[in-house]
Design a protein around this motif. Structure first.
Motif, PDB file in Angstrom:
ATOM      1  N   LEU A 186      90.396  83.225  33.519  1.00 50.34           N
ATOM      2  CA  LEU A 186      91.406  83.500  32.756  1.00 50.34           C
ATOM      3  C   LEU A 186      90.885  84.518  31.645  1.00 50.34           C
ATOM      4  CD1 LEU A 186      93.413  80.329  32.401  1.00 50.34           C
ATOM      5  CD2 LEU A 186      94.289  82.333  33.505  1.00 50.34           C
ATOM      6  N   ARG A 187      89.620  84.402  31.113  1.00 50.81           N
ATOM      7  CA  ARG A 187      88.916  85.070  30.216  1.00 50.81           C
ATOM      8  C   ARG A 187      88.604  86.375  30.758  1.00 50.81           C
ATOM      9  NH1 ARG A 187      86.095  80.070  28.661  1.00 50.81           N
ATOM     10  NH2 ARG A 187      84.233  80.809  29.873  1.00 50.81           N
ATOM     11  N   CYS A 188      88.201  86.395  31.997  1.00 51.08           N
ATOM     12  CA  CYS A 188      87.926  87.872  32.580  1.00 51.08           C
ATOM     13  C   CYS A 188      89.192  88.640  32.829  1.00 51.08           C
ATOM     14  CB  CYS A 188      87.381  87.509  34.125  1.00 51.08           C
ATOM     15  SG  CYS A 188      85.535  86.815  33.944  1.00 51.08           S
ATOM     16  N   LEU A 189      90.206  87.972  33.202  1.00 55.91           N
ATOM     17  CA  LEU A 189      91.527  88.723  33.325  1.00 55.91           C
ATOM     18  C   LEU A 189      92.241  89.347  31.946  1.00 55.91           C
ATOM     19  CD1 LEU A 189      93.377  86.538  35.717  1.00 55.91           C
ATOM     20  CD2 LEU A 189      92.622  88.424  36.293  1.00 55.91           C
ATOM     21  N   THR A 190      91.855  88.355  30.826  1.00 53.87           N
ATOM     22  CA  THR A 190      92.130  88.910  29.469  1.00 53.87           C
ATOM     23  C   THR A 190      91.269  89.984  29.211  1.00 53.87           C
ATOM     24  OG1 THR A 190      92.753  86.707  28.940  1.00 53.87           O
ATOM     25  CG2 THR A 190      92.399  88.257  27.353  1.00 53.87           C
ATOM     26  N   LEU A 191      89.870  89.944  29.373  1.00 50.33           N
ATOM     27  CA  LEU A 191      89.353  91.317  29.206  1.00 50.33           C
ATOM     28  C   LEU A 191      89.544  92.474  29.987  1.00 50.33           C
ATOM     29  CD1 LEU A 191      85.778  89.423  29.044  1.00 50.33           C
ATOM     30  CD2 LEU A 191      86.839  90.332  27.158  1.00 50.33           C
ATOM     31  N   LEU A 192      89.922  92.322  31.249  1.00 50.36           N
ATOM     32  CA  LEU A 192      90.221  93.331  32.125  1.00 50.36           C
ATOM     33  C   LEU A 192      91.765  93.794  31.499  1.00 50.36           C
ATOM     34  CD1 LEU A 192      89.581  92.289  35.750  1.00 50.36           C
ATOM     35  CD2 LEU A 192      88.297  94.000  34.436  1.00 50.36           C
ATOM     36  N   GLN A 193      92.567  93.051  31.264  1.00 54.78           N
ATOM     37  CA  GLN A 193      93.733  93.639  30.663  1.00 54.78           C
ATOM     38  C   GLN A 193      93.467  94.165  29.259  1.00 54.78           C
ATOM     39  OE1 GLN A 193      96.525  90.578  29.619  1.00 54.78           O
ATOM     40  NE2 GLN A 193      98.247  91.980  29.249  1.00 54.78           N
ATOM     41  N   ARG A 194      92.585  94.042  28.304  1.00 53.26           N
ATOM     42  CA  ARG A 194      92.479  94.755  27.088  1.00 53.26           C
ATOM     43  C   ARG A 194      91.674  96.006  27.338  1.00 53.26           C
ATOM     44  NH1 ARG A 194      88.495  91.771  22.961  1.00 53.26           N
ATOM     45  NH2 ARG A 194      86.991  92.681  24.284  1.00 53.26           N
ATOM     46  N   LEU A 195      90.841  95.881  28.501  1.00 54.10           N
ATOM     47  CA  LEU A 195      90.101  97.177  28.845  1.00 54.10           C
ATOM     48  C   LEU A 195      90.942  98.467  29.333  1.00 54.10           C
ATOM     49  CD1 LEU A 195      86.732  95.972  30.603  1.00 54.10           C
ATOM     50  CD2 LEU A 195      86.888  97.257  28.631  1.00 54.10           C
ATOM     51  N   LEU A 196      92.002  97.841  30.299  1.00 51.33           N
ATOM     52  CA  LEU A 196      93.005  98.974  30.746  1.00 51.33           C
ATOM     53  C   LEU A 196      93.944  99.459  29.519  1.00 51.33           C
ATOM     54  CD1 LEU A 196      94.299  96.854  33.879  1.00 51.33           C
ATOM     55  CD2 LEU A 196      92.984  98.959  33.672  1.00 51.33           C
TER      56      LEU A 196
END
Length: 363
Positions: free
Chosen positions: A239-249
């Motif tokens: 979940l943390r990785c998905l949050t980071l990916l969303q922020r990067l996008l």
């Protein structure tokens, strides 16, 4: 109260996590959770001192162990009686099967009949129950005294009991050897002495294998708890990785989207221009393959003559337009004169046609 009074950041957390995983229901507590909730950690640690690995209190666990001990004792006693009863029934069944195939001796007949009679009377007495007063009348109105009359003679019973011990031992030995051969098929070719020695150790071997199975189940349970804990941790990390990916996008891709669109537009524009030039080149190639130099020269002369004629026509049209414009200045009077001229011209044409016809008639 400080958290250091009951646990340390390092080893204390590890011990507390082991206690939670073994003695308490799994709750997937991490070190951060225990450090952030010191009072709850202390509660868990104090609670673990009063419960066993199954989650029961120590008093209940002791009572439960004593109850299980008594249950095992009664179970062992019942199994002994049940085994003896089934062995006796099998002896009787084997006897009747053997009696149908071959002739039996009078001694075997007397032994099995006495055994069957004693077994039936004993079972009937058990069905009647105790001899004290009962609210329900006895079965078929019979009492134990009536059944005692059906007992075999005491001399026959003593003789039957002495032989019964040997028969039961022989039957049990066969069953033990059958169990041994099922467990270890290679033992079928061994002698009875070797089989007896293996049977003597078979119980210990089976107990050892049972203990190994229980240990394997315990390890599997621990591994399952560890797997659940790791799965929960993996889910949190994911979940943390998905949050980071969303922020990067959101922060990086959207910033470069306009520049990317502009570059794509330029590319499409250049590609369109190249396609237009390619089409024009194909057109010129088709024309060059279709028309020779002589044909082009003749077409050029025709075009020059046509353009000259068009130019002369345009000049005449311009002069006529100027004349018409000058006549339009006269207004309605010019229209009246045009009508009169048209009428006079038509009349002249008619008279000329009539004169021509008249001349044809007299010539």
């Amino acid at each position: 109260m400080a958290s250091g009074d009951f646990c340390s950041p390092g080893e204390g957390m590890e011990i507390l996590q082991q206690v939670c995983s073994k003695q308490l229901p799994p709750c997937n507590l991490s070190k951060e959770d225990l450090l952030q909730n010191p009072y709850f950690s202390k509660l868990l640690l104090n609670l673990s001192q009063h419960v066993d690995e199954s989650g029961l209190s120590l008093t209940l666990a002791k009572d439960q162990a004593q109850a299980w001990k008594e249950v095992r004792l009664h179970k062992t006693t019942w199994l002994r009686s049940e085994i003896l009863h089934r062995v006796i029934q099998e002896l009787l069944v084997d006897y009747y099967v053997k009696m149908q195939d071959t002739n039996v001796t009078s001694e075997d007949k007397k032994f099995h009949e006495t055994l069957e009679q004693r077994l039936l009377v004993t079972e009937l007495m058990r069905l009647l129950g105790p001899s004290q007063e009962r609210e329900i009348p006895p079965l078929l109105g019979m009492e134990k005294a009536d059944l005692l009359e059906l007992m075999p003679l005491s001399e026959d019973f003593v003789w039957m009991r002495a032989r019964l011990q040997q028969e039961v031992e022989e039957q049990l030995k066969k069953k033990c050897f059958t169990l041994l051969c099922y467990y270890d098929p290679n033992s079928d070719a061994d002698s009875e002495t070797v089989k007896a020695a293996k049977v003597w150790k078979l119980a210990e071997v089976l107990v050892g294998e049972q203990q190994q199975c229980q240990d394997a189940k315990s390890q599997q349970k621990e591994q399952m708890l560890l797997l659940e804990k790791k799965s929960a941790t993996y889910s949190q990390v994911l979940l943390r990785c998905l949050t980071l990916l969303q922020r990067l996008l959101q922060e990086h891709r959207l910033k470069t989207q306009s520049e990317l669109d502009r570059i794509n537009a330029q590319y499409l524009e250049v590609k369109c221009s190249a396609m237009i030039l390619k089409l024009r080149m194909e057109e010129l190639k088709i024309l060059s393959d279709t028309y020779t130099v002589e044909k082009v020269e003749v077409h050029r002369l025709i075009r020059d003559r046509l353009e000259g004629a068009i130019h002369l026509q345009e000049q005449d049209m311009e002069k006529s337009r100027q004349v018409l414009n000058s006549y339009e200045v006269l207004g309605e009077e010019f229209d009246r004169l045009v009508k009169e001229y048209t009428v006079l011209k038509q009349a002249t044409e008619n008279k000329r046609w009539a004169l021509l016809e008249f001349n044809k008639a007299y010539c």
